[in-house]
Scaffold this active site. Structure first.
Site, PDB file in Angstrom:
ATOM      1  N   VAL A   1       0.864  -1.176   0.000  1.00 51.96           N
ATOM      2  CA  VAL A   1       0.000   0.000   0.000  1.00 51.96           C
ATOM      3  C   VAL A   1       0.900   1.225   0.000  1.00 51.96           C
ATOM      4  CG1 VAL A   1      -1.751   1.296   1.282  1.00 51.96           C
ATOM      5  CG2 VAL A   1      -1.792  -1.212   1.310  1.00 51.96           C
ATOM      6  N   PHE A   2       0.636   2.166  -0.918  1.00 51.04           N
ATOM      7  CA  PHE A   2       1.417   3.403  -0.976  1.00 51.04           C
ATOM      8  C   PHE A   2       0.597   4.539  -0.394  1.00 51.04           C
ATOM      9  CE2 PHE A   2       2.822   7.346  -3.073  1.00 51.04           C
ATOM     10  CZ  PHE A   2       4.161   7.326  -2.729  1.00 51.04           C
ATOM     11  N   GLY A   3       1.179   5.248   0.551  1.00 51.73           N
ATOM     12  CA  GLY A   3       0.549   6.419   1.149  1.00 51.73           C
ATOM     13  C   GLY A   3       1.270   7.683   0.743  1.00 51.73           C
ATOM     14  N   TYR A   4       0.516   8.698   0.335  1.00 51.29           N
ATOM     15  CA  TYR A   4       1.093   9.970  -0.113  1.00 51.29           C
ATOM     16  C   TYR A   4       0.636  11.139   0.735  1.00 51.29           C
ATOM     17  CZ  TYR A   4      -3.459  10.045  -2.403  1.00 51.29           C
ATOM     18  OH  TYR A   4      -4.804   9.996  -2.664  1.00 51.29           O
ATOM     19  N   GLY A   5      -0.233  10.890   1.711  1.00 50.97           N
ATOM     20  CA  GLY A   5      -0.732  11.935   2.610  1.00 50.97           C
ATOM     21  C   GLY A   5      -0.559  11.478   4.040  1.00 50.97           C
ATOM     22  N   SER A   6      -1.659  11.446   4.781  1.00 57.17           N
ATOM     23  CA  SER A   6      -1.578  11.099   6.201  1.00 57.17           C
ATOM     24  C   SER A   6      -1.114   9.668   6.454  1.00 57.17           C
ATOM     25  CB  SER A   6      -2.928  11.344   6.889  1.00 57.17           C
ATOM     26  OG  SER A   6      -3.921  10.501   6.332  1.00 57.17           O
TER      27      SER A   6
ATOM     28  N   GLU B   1     -10.320   5.641   3.611  1.00 52.86           N
ATOM     29  CA  GLU B   1     -10.239   6.295   2.302  1.00 52.86           C
ATOM     30  C   GLU B   1     -11.605   6.271   1.608  1.00 52.86           C
ATOM     31  OE1 GLU B   1      -7.362   7.731   1.433  1.00 52.86           O
ATOM     32  OE2 GLU B   1      -6.381   6.955   3.224  1.00 52.86           O
TER      33      GLU B   1
END
Length: 122
Positions: free
Chosen positions: A5-10, A87
């Protein structure tokens, strides 16, 4: 198959699920934008708060984020259920490559799950 899983915010600083490995990196072809309207934790239905989403843009780079490796079928299902709630405003699930080094043409992680919401500029 292993779930990444890629997270770009919180998700970078507040993951909220257990994982086996974390890789700091970036994705190509998207830029990070505050276009998503949200009443989850901020804003009102009349004036939604702004949260991050991704906008496709050729030659763009979304740096930096973090990819999380989740293993075990039971844990994968738990993480996916958690992310569906967290999300909840997403419209698209994409599987994107994550890169660690700008000089490398090979991704560090292939096919990391990324949640993307439709642009909403209210």
């Amino acid at each position: 198959m292993v779930l990444w899983v890629f997270g770009y915010g919180s998700l970078i600083w507040k993951v909220g699920f257990s994982y086996d490995e974390r890789v700091v990196g970036y994705i190509k072809g998207y830029k990070r934008v505050f276009y998503q309207g949200s009443t989850n934790h901020r804003g009102t239905p009349q004036h939604p708060g702004r949260t991050l989403t991704l906008e496709p843009l050729e030659d763009a780079i979304c740096q930096w984020g973090a990819a999380y490796r989740v293993s075990g079928r039971e844990n994968e299902q738990r993480v996916l259920s958690y992310l569906e709630v967290r999300e909840k405003n997403h419209d698209l699930r994409a599987y994107l490559d994550v890169y660690m080094d700008s000089s490398s043409t090979e991704p560090a992680v292939s096919g990391a799950l990324v949640f993307i919401a439709t642009k909403d500029k209210k």
